[in-house]
Design a protein around this motif. Structure first.
Motif, PDB file in Angstrom:
ATOM      1  N   LYS A 107       2.208   1.982  -3.409  1.00 19.09           N
ATOM      2  CA  LYS A 107       1.172   2.559  -4.266  1.00 19.09           C
ATOM      3  C   LYS A 107       0.957   4.036  -3.927  1.00 19.09           C
ATOM      4  N   LEU A 108       0.945   4.339  -2.626  1.00 15.94           N
ATOM      5  CA  LEU A 108       0.760   5.723  -2.208  1.00 15.94           C
ATOM      6  C   LEU A 108       1.916   6.601  -2.667  1.00 15.94           C
ATOM      7  N   GLU A 109       3.144   6.050  -2.552  1.00 16.29           N
ATOM      8  CA  GLU A 109       4.311   6.815  -2.986  1.00 16.29           C
ATOM      9  C   GLU A 109       4.265   7.092  -4.482  1.00 16.29           C
ATOM     10  N   ASN A 110       3.837   6.100  -5.261  1.00 14.67           N
ATOM     11  CA  ASN A 110       3.717   6.301  -6.706  1.00 14.67           C
ATOM     12  C   ASN A 110       2.649   7.344  -7.025  1.00 14.67           C
ATOM     13  N   LYS A 111       1.532   7.273  -6.275  1.00 14.10           N
ATOM     14  CA  LYS A 111       0.464   8.239  -6.485  1.00 14.10           C
ATOM     15  C   LYS A 111       0.933   9.641  -6.120  1.00 14.10           C
ATOM     16  N   ASN A 112       1.663   9.734  -5.003  1.00 10.78           N
ATOM     17  CA  ASN A 112       2.156  11.043  -4.576  1.00 10.78           C
ATOM     18  C   ASN A 112       3.143  11.618  -5.574  1.00 10.78           C
ATOM     19  N   THR A 144       0.828  -1.202   0.000  1.00 13.56           N
ATOM     20  CA  THR A 144       0.000   0.000   0.000  1.00 13.56           C
ATOM     21  C   THR A 144       0.862   1.251   0.000  1.00 13.56           C
ATOM     22  N   THR A 187       3.133  11.087  -8.764  1.00 12.69           N
ATOM     23  CA  THR A 187       2.341  11.553  -9.907  1.00 12.69           C
ATOM     24  C   THR A 187       1.715  12.909  -9.615  1.00 12.69           C
ATOM     25  N   ILE A 188       1.155  13.047  -8.413  1.00 14.75           N
ATOM     26  CA  ILE A 188       0.527  14.314  -8.026  1.00 14.75           C
ATOM     27  C   ILE A 188       1.562  15.429  -7.965  1.00 14.75           C
ATOM     28  N   GLU A 202       2.413  16.607 -11.400  1.00 13.63           N
ATOM     29  CA  GLU A 202       1.339  17.430 -11.961  1.00 13.63           C
ATOM     30  C   GLU A 202       1.345  18.823 -11.349  1.00 13.63           C
TER      31      GLU A 202
END
Length: 250
Positions: free
Chosen positions: A126-131, A123, A133-134, A137
């Motif tokens: 996944k959070l690190e990858n999402k962060n 988890t 990406t954010i 952006e």
């Protein structure tokens, strides 16, 4: 099994608060004296770790956080302290810790903890990858509210922060209450306990003229840059953005 003493887990190891154990043993001597008499035979960093605990005390109609000395004890140390108390309560609590250890070391529980650790690591990835990406952006934006925060080191009144979001001070305070950052105590906005004592706010004297023409002064709450970051993060999680980051405003 009924919980006699709260047991916490850090880095897959169980610990007990010395103050919780002290209360559970129903000891009559002062906590500090109990520590000085019984901790000499144990090694700090191996058997126990010094920590501080927060407690709320009333202060002139408000709430003040007071730091208390505490210690995180291993289960083994807690069991020995129970025996050293030489009381029936000590025997009862020691048996409780033995049962806690038995359950902790049960093979099925070990497998469950291992699986939970793997899930947490997955988890976290996944959070690190999402962060990431954010972050990529947001790095393309012309300006961000965090740039503003970092560029203004002084503490600010809530009125100034409210203006960043297009609110007046009254409505913004209610918004911070709605997202559970603060609540009102005796007519004054106070941070919830989880945020107290962490440098989010500071107090400055506010001078004013009362209805009789007398000069008066009272403490006024100001938000530090750390506090502004807290507000920003929580409001963003609730889909509330400062004006500078809103796409519907040019």
């Amino acid at each position: 099994m009924q919980e006699l003493i709260k047991v916490t887990v850090q880095n897959d190891q169980q610990f007990v608060s010395a103050r919780d154990l002290y209360k559970g043993l129903e000891l009559k001597i002062r906590f500090s004296l109990w520590v000085s008499k019984n901790f000499d035979s144990f090694e700090e960093g191996q058997d126990f770790t010094s920590v501080s605990a927060d407690t709320e005390v009333s202060n002139n109609g408000g709430v003040q956080i007071r730091k208390l000395q505490d210690y995180l004890l291993t289960i083994d140390m807690a069991k020995e302290l129970c025996m050293m108390s030489k009381t029936e309560k000590g025997k009862e609590v020691r048996k409780y810790f033995i049962e806690v250890e038995r359950k902790w070391n049960d093979p099925q529980e070990i497998v469950k903890r291992g699986y939970a650790i793997l899930q947490n690591e997955n988890t976290q990835l996944k959070l690190e990858n999402k962060n990431l990406t954010i972050q990529l952006e947001e790095s393309n934006k012309k300006a961000s509210y965090l740039d503003v925060i970092l560029g203004a080191p002084d503490a600010l009144a809530v009125t100034q922060i409210a203006a960043d979001y297009g609110y007046n001070a009254k409505d913004f305070n209610e918004l911070l209450h709605k997202v559970r950052i603060q609540h009102k105590v005796n007519g004054q906005w106070i941070l919830y306990k989880v945020y107290m004592g962490q440098g989010y706010v500071t107090t400055k004297p506010f001078t004013f003229i009362d209805h009789k023409g007398r000069t008066r002064s009272k403490p006024s709450t100001y938000w530090t840059q750390k506090g502004r970051k807290l507000i920003y993060d929580i409001l963003k999680d609730n889909d509330v953005l400062p004006l500078i980051e809103r796409s519907d405003i040019e």
